[in-house]
Design a protein around this motif. Structure first.
Motif, short mmCIF file in Angstrom:
data_model
loop_
_atom_site.label_atom_id
_atom_site.label_comp_id
_atom_site.label_asym_id
_atom_site.label_seq_id
_atom_site.Cartn_x
_atom_site.Cartn_y
_atom_site.Cartn_z
N MET A 71 45.00 32.25 21.55
CA MET A 71 44.94 33.66 21.17
C MET A 71 44.93 34.44 22.47
O MET A 71 44.15 34.13 23.38
CB MET A 71 43.68 33.94 20.35
N THR A 72 45.78 35.44 22.59
CA THR A 72 45.95 36.19 23.83
C THR A 72 45.36 37.59 23.70
O THR A 72 45.59 38.27 22.69
CB THR A 72 47.44 36.27 24.21
N PHE A 73 44.62 37.99 24.72
CA PHE A 73 44.03 39.32 24.79
C PHE A 73 44.62 40.08 25.97
O PHE A 73 44.57 39.59 27.10
CB PHE A 73 42.51 39.23 25.04
N ASP A 74 45.18 41.26 25.73
CA ASP A 74 45.52 42.15 26.83
C ASP A 74 44.22 42.78 27.31
O ASP A 74 43.34 43.09 26.51
CB ASP A 74 46.47 43.26 26.35
N LEU A 99 41.56 30.75 24.56
CA LEU A 99 41.75 32.19 24.72
C LEU A 99 42.42 32.47 26.05
O LEU A 99 41.97 31.98 27.08
CB LEU A 99 40.41 32.92 24.66
N LEU A 100 43.49 33.25 26.03
CA LEU A 100 44.21 33.63 27.25
C LEU A 100 44.04 35.13 27.45
O LEU A 100 44.30 35.91 26.52
CB LEU A 100 45.70 33.28 27.12
N PHE A 101 43.60 35.51 28.63
CA PHE A 101 43.39 36.92 28.97
C PHE A 101 44.45 37.32 29.99
O PHE A 101 44.64 36.65 31.00
CB PHE A 101 41.98 37.13 29.52
N VAL A 102 45.17 38.40 29.69
CA VAL A 102 46.28 38.86 30.52
C VAL A 102 46.03 40.30 30.93
O VAL A 102 45.84 41.17 30.06
CB VAL A 102 47.62 38.74 29.75
N THR A 103 46.03 40.56 32.22
CA THR A 103 45.82 41.91 32.72
C THR A 103 47.06 42.77 32.44
O THR A 103 48.19 42.36 32.75
CB THR A 103 45.53 41.89 34.23
N LEU A 117 42.37 31.65 31.58
CA LEU A 117 42.38 30.82 30.38
C LEU A 117 41.01 30.22 30.13
O LEU A 117 40.41 29.63 31.03
CB LEU A 117 43.41 29.70 30.53
N VAL A 118 40.51 30.40 28.90
CA VAL A 118 39.26 29.78 28.47
C VAL A 118 39.63 28.76 27.39
O VAL A 118 40.17 29.12 26.35
CB VAL A 118 38.27 30.81 27.89
#
Length: 124
Positions: free
Chosen positions: A8-11, A50-54, A42-43
């Protein structure tokens, strides 16, 4: 064959900071490759990655998708308190007098998520 949901990716505004928060929430850690200032973090935890993308845009509206967390070794209320201590904020308290319900929190960048009752609370 069907597709596989890899994560699941979060901006977000700061991938490393938000990834670190969620690593604490899930009792996981960031990837060894992730460093402060990196554009992604990446967590990987049991059951979800969970992938966090700036990104340059700020969050402006309520999430249309969110995570529902179920505590594994504590009660819903104990988990909500732990997450508040990590930096989450209370968005809504939907607990009922009979012990059912959930708590809606927001992470460091305002992404909503819910804390449900533990399995033991559901059967007890």
């Amino acid at each position: 064959m069907a597709s596989l949901a890899r994560h699941m990716t979060f901006d977000c505004a700061d991938a490393y900071r938000l990834g670190s928060f969620w690593a604490g929430v899930l009792g996981a850690s960031l990837s060894d490759e992730d460093k402060p200032g990196d554009p992604e973090a990446l967590v990987q935890s049991e059951g979800v990655a969970l992938l966090f993308v700036t990104v340059p845009e700020a969050k402006t509206v309520k999430n249309r998708v969110h995570l529902d967390l179920q505590p594994q070794d504590r009660t819903r209320d104990e988990e909500a308190e732990r997450l508040l201590a990590l930096g989450a904020t209370l968005v809504g308290d939907h607990r009922r007098p009979d012990g059912t319900g959930w708590v809606t929190l927001a992470d460091l960048e305002g992404n909503e998520f819910c804390v449900e009752r533990s399995a033991a609370e559901r059967t007890g």
